[in-house]
Design a protein around this motif. Structure first.
Motif, PDB file in Angstrom:
ATOM      1  N   LEU A  21       0.839  -1.071  -0.120  1.00 33.12           N
ATOM      2  CA  LEU A  21      -0.067  -0.007  -0.045  1.00 33.12           C
ATOM      3  C   LEU A  21       0.798   1.222   0.069  1.00 33.12           C
ATOM      4  CD1 LEU A  21      -3.090  -1.087   2.259  1.00 33.12           C
ATOM      5  CD2 LEU A  21      -2.644  -0.927  -0.175  1.00 33.12           C
ATOM      6  N   SER A  22       2.217   1.217   0.391  1.00 35.27           N
ATOM      7  CA  SER A  22       3.100   2.433  -0.100  1.00 35.27           C
ATOM      8  C   SER A  22       3.255   2.724  -1.288  1.00 35.27           C
ATOM      9  CB  SER A  22       4.227   2.057   0.906  1.00 35.27           C
ATOM     10  OG  SER A  22       5.006   1.179   0.191  1.00 35.27           O
ATOM     11  N   ALA A  23       2.819   1.765  -2.189  1.00 32.69           N
ATOM     12  CA  ALA A  23       2.944   2.293  -3.588  1.00 32.69           C
ATOM     13  C   ALA A  23       1.802   3.065  -4.034  1.00 32.69           C
ATOM     14  CB  ALA A  23       2.767   0.850  -4.258  1.00 32.69           C
ATOM     15  N   VAL A  24       0.684   3.175  -3.328  1.00 33.03           N
ATOM     16  CA  VAL A  24      -0.227   4.187  -3.563  1.00 33.03           C
ATOM     17  C   VAL A  24       0.487   5.671  -3.464  1.00 33.03           C
ATOM     18  CG1 VAL A  24      -2.502   5.219  -2.976  1.00 33.03           C
ATOM     19  CG2 VAL A  24      -2.037   2.787  -2.871  1.00 33.03           C
ATOM     20  N   GLY A  25       0.891   5.912  -2.505  1.00 36.88           N
ATOM     21  CA  GLY A  25       1.562   7.163  -2.453  1.00 36.88           C
ATOM     22  C   GLY A  25       2.746   7.261  -3.425  1.00 36.88           C
ATOM     23  N   GLU A  26       3.569   6.322  -3.638  1.00 36.99           N
ATOM     24  CA  GLU A  26       4.567   6.569  -4.573  1.00 36.99           C
ATOM     25  C   GLU A  26       4.052   6.526  -5.936  1.00 36.99           C
ATOM     26  OE1 GLU A  26       6.829   3.054  -3.862  1.00 36.99           O
ATOM     27  OE2 GLU A  26       7.191   3.397  -1.722  1.00 36.99           O
ATOM     28  N   MET A  27       3.055   6.134  -6.203  1.00 33.96           N
ATOM     29  CA  MET A  27       2.447   6.413  -7.914  1.00 33.96           C
ATOM     30  C   MET A  27       1.753   7.649  -7.728  1.00 33.96           C
ATOM     31  SD  MET A  27       3.080   4.121  -9.994  1.00 33.96           S
ATOM     32  CE  MET A  27       2.027   4.950 -11.185  1.00 33.96           C
ATOM     33  N   ARG A  28       1.120   8.258  -6.810  1.00 32.23           N
ATOM     34  CA  ARG A  28       0.642   9.424  -6.820  1.00 32.23           C
ATOM     35  C   ARG A  28       1.936  10.554  -6.999  1.00 32.23           C
ATOM     36  NH1 ARG A  28      -4.449  10.622  -3.732  1.00 32.23           N
ATOM     37  NH2 ARG A  28      -3.969  12.739  -3.913  1.00 32.23           N
ATOM     38  N   ALA A  29       2.910  10.506  -6.630  1.00 32.06           N
ATOM     39  CA  ALA A  29       4.012  11.217  -6.443  1.00 32.06           C
ATOM     40  C   ALA A  29       4.510  11.207  -7.895  1.00 32.06           C
ATOM     41  CB  ALA A  29       5.271  11.075  -5.432  1.00 32.06           C
ATOM     42  N   LEU A  35      -6.375  11.627  -7.495  1.00 30.54           N
ATOM     43  CA  LEU A  35      -7.318  10.857  -6.600  1.00 30.54           C
ATOM     44  C   LEU A  35      -7.918   9.590  -7.044  1.00 30.54           C
ATOM     45  CD1 LEU A  35      -9.472  11.066  -4.378  1.00 30.54           C
ATOM     46  CD2 LEU A  35     -10.929  12.358  -5.887  1.00 30.54           C
ATOM     47  N   LEU A  36      -8.240   9.664  -8.458  1.00 29.00           N
ATOM     48  CA  LEU A  36      -8.678   8.457  -9.208  1.00 29.00           C
ATOM     49  C   LEU A  36      -7.745   7.268  -9.345  1.00 29.00           C
ATOM     50  CD1 LEU A  36     -10.855  10.276 -12.107  1.00 29.00           C
ATOM     51  CD2 LEU A  36     -11.554   9.563  -9.598  1.00 29.00           C
ATOM     52  N   LEU A  37      -6.437   7.778  -9.511  1.00 26.06           N
ATOM     53  CA  LEU A  37      -5.460   6.797  -9.683  1.00 26.06           C
ATOM     54  C   LEU A  37      -5.260   6.008  -8.320  1.00 26.06           C
ATOM     55  CD1 LEU A  37      -2.643   5.569 -10.923  1.00 26.06           C
ATOM     56  CD2 LEU A  37      -1.630   7.260  -9.635  1.00 26.06           C
ATOM     57  N   SER A  38      -5.411   6.865  -7.085  1.00 20.05           N
ATOM     58  CA  SER A  38      -5.129   6.342  -5.991  1.00 20.05           C
ATOM     59  C   SER A  38      -6.457   5.326  -5.588  1.00 20.05           C
ATOM     60  CB  SER A  38      -5.434   7.269  -4.823  1.00 20.05           C
ATOM     61  OG  SER A  38      -4.321   8.136  -4.819  1.00 20.05           O
ATOM     62  N   GLU A  39      -7.805   5.777  -5.842  1.00 21.09           N
ATOM     63  CA  GLU A  39      -8.741   4.632  -5.878  1.00 21.09           C
ATOM     64  C   GLU A  39      -8.487   3.313  -6.622  1.00 21.09           C
ATOM     65  OE1 GLU A  39     -11.019   5.028  -3.495  1.00 21.09           O
ATOM     66  OE2 GLU A  39     -10.700   7.163  -3.078  1.00 21.09           O
ATOM     67  N   LEU A  40      -8.034   3.469  -7.784  1.00 21.74           N
ATOM     68  CA  LEU A  40      -7.960   2.309  -8.577  1.00 21.74           C
ATOM     69  C   LEU A  40      -6.748   1.412  -8.104  1.00 21.74           C
ATOM     70  CD1 LEU A  40      -8.619   3.568 -12.384  1.00 21.74           C
ATOM     71  CD2 LEU A  40     -10.067   2.278 -10.609  1.00 21.74           C
ATOM     72  N   VAL A  41      -5.472   1.822  -7.786  1.00 24.62           N
ATOM     73  CA  VAL A  41      -4.734   1.308  -7.325  1.00 24.62           C
ATOM     74  C   VAL A  41      -4.812   0.833  -6.075  1.00 24.62           C
ATOM     75  CG1 VAL A  41      -2.035   1.521  -6.468  1.00 24.62           C
ATOM     76  CG2 VAL A  41      -2.961   2.474  -8.771  1.00 24.62           C
ATOM     77  N   THR A  42      -5.496   1.279  -5.018  1.00 21.90           N
ATOM     78  CA  THR A  42      -5.671   0.939  -3.779  1.00 21.90           C
ATOM     79  C   THR A  42      -6.720  -0.319  -3.953  1.00 21.90           C
ATOM     80  OG1 THR A  42      -5.478   3.029  -2.629  1.00 21.90           O
ATOM     81  CG2 THR A  42      -6.931   1.485  -1.724  1.00 21.90           C
ATOM     82  N   ASN A  43      -7.669  -0.151  -4.798  1.00 20.86           N
ATOM     83  CA  ASN A  43      -8.584  -1.531  -4.919  1.00 20.86           C
ATOM     84  C   ASN A  43      -7.524  -2.599  -5.629  1.00 20.86           C
ATOM     85  OD1 ASN A  43     -10.926  -0.071  -4.364  1.00 20.86           O
ATOM     86  ND2 ASN A  43     -11.751   0.433  -6.303  1.00 20.86           N
ATOM     87  N   ALA A  44      -7.038  -2.533  -6.348  1.00 21.74           N
ATOM     88  CA  ALA A  44      -6.357  -3.341  -6.973  1.00 21.74           C
ATOM     89  C   ALA A  44      -5.165  -4.138  -6.099  1.00 21.74           C
ATOM     90  CB  ALA A  44      -5.428  -3.251  -8.240  1.00 21.74           C
ATOM     91  N   LEU A  45      -4.482  -3.372  -5.301  1.00 25.49           N
ATOM     92  CA  LEU A  45      -3.539  -4.044  -4.144  1.00 25.49           C
ATOM     93  C   LEU A  45      -4.528  -4.711  -2.960  1.00 25.49           C
ATOM     94  CD1 LEU A  45      -1.004  -1.373  -4.060  1.00 25.49           C
ATOM     95  CD2 LEU A  45      -1.048  -3.349  -5.452  1.00 25.49           C
ATOM     96  N   ILE A  46      -5.740  -4.233  -2.934  1.00 26.86           N
ATOM     97  CA  ILE A  46      -6.238  -4.735  -1.522  1.00 26.86           C
ATOM     98  C   ILE A  46      -7.155  -5.762  -2.201  1.00 26.86           C
ATOM     99  CG2 ILE A  46      -8.429  -4.321  -0.177  1.00 26.86           C
ATOM    100  CD1 ILE A  46      -7.317  -1.490   0.355  1.00 26.86           C
ATOM    101  N   HIS A  47      -7.744  -5.803  -3.243  1.00 25.14           N
ATOM    102  CA  HIS A  47      -8.617  -7.047  -3.613  1.00 25.14           C
ATOM    103  C   HIS A  47      -8.011  -8.186  -4.348  1.00 25.14           C
ATOM    104  CE1 HIS A  47     -11.969  -4.994  -1.769  1.00 25.14           C
ATOM    105  NE2 HIS A  47     -11.723  -3.635  -2.364  1.00 25.14           N
ATOM    106  N   THR A  48      -6.820  -8.138  -4.730  1.00 24.26           N
ATOM    107  CA  THR A  48      -6.117  -9.119  -5.430  1.00 24.26           C
ATOM    108  C   THR A  48      -4.788  -9.446  -4.823  1.00 24.26           C
ATOM    109  OG1 THR A  48      -4.799  -7.736  -7.030  1.00 24.26           O
ATOM    110  CG2 THR A  48      -7.079  -8.098  -7.709  1.00 24.26           C
TER     111      THR A  48
END
Length: 136
Positions: free
Chosen positions: A21-29, A49-62
């Motif tokens: 999940l640290s990748a979410v912040g890294e991808m935002r940057a 914002l939208l990238l964060s939502e999609l990345v978080t979903n992918a990392l949490i649910h897969t």
């Protein structure tokens, strides 16, 4: 095309590890830097914002990480988040009060993106959105 335009990146591509999940912040940057270098700062906040939502979903649910690809064309920004879980197509739903802060990500994508969708792959799927230049 000027020399300055030629040096601007048109694509950002990253592989993200499983449940990192640290990748979410890294991808935002990384997206923020990409957008700045492309000269499209007006789209940055919505895209992040939208990238964060999609990345978080992918990392949490897969379980196998995700691949993020951002492509910038003259009039459009396209963000794709690929996961490797077959058979589960995400759909937006209106969460109830008991859901807390969960379940609103795809509603945000649906509301703020100029277009979005899900594309099935042989292994997994790609959830994507697009923003028109200067509109976001």
């Amino acid at each position: 095309m000027t020399r300055r335009q030629e040096s601007r990146p048109t694509r950002l591509h990253r592989r993200l590890g499983n449940a990192d999940l640290s990748a979410v912040g890294e991808m935002r940057a990384a997206l923020r830097d990409f957008m700045r270098r492309r000269g499209r700062p007006q789209e940055t906040e919505v895209a992040e914002l939208l990238l964060s939502e999609l990345v978080t979903n992918a990392l949490i649910h897969t379980r196998n990480g995700a691949v993020v690809t951002v492509t910038s064309a003259q009039a459009r920004l396209r963000v794709e988040v690929r996961d490797f879980l077959t058979g589960q197509e995400p759909t937006p739903y209106v969460p109830n009060a008991d859901d807390g802060t969960h379940g609103r990500g795809l509603l945000l994508v649906q509301s703020l993106a100029d277009s979005w969708g899900v594309t099935a792959q042989a292994l997994g799927k790609v959830v994507w959105f697009e923003l028109d230049a200067g509109i976001a």
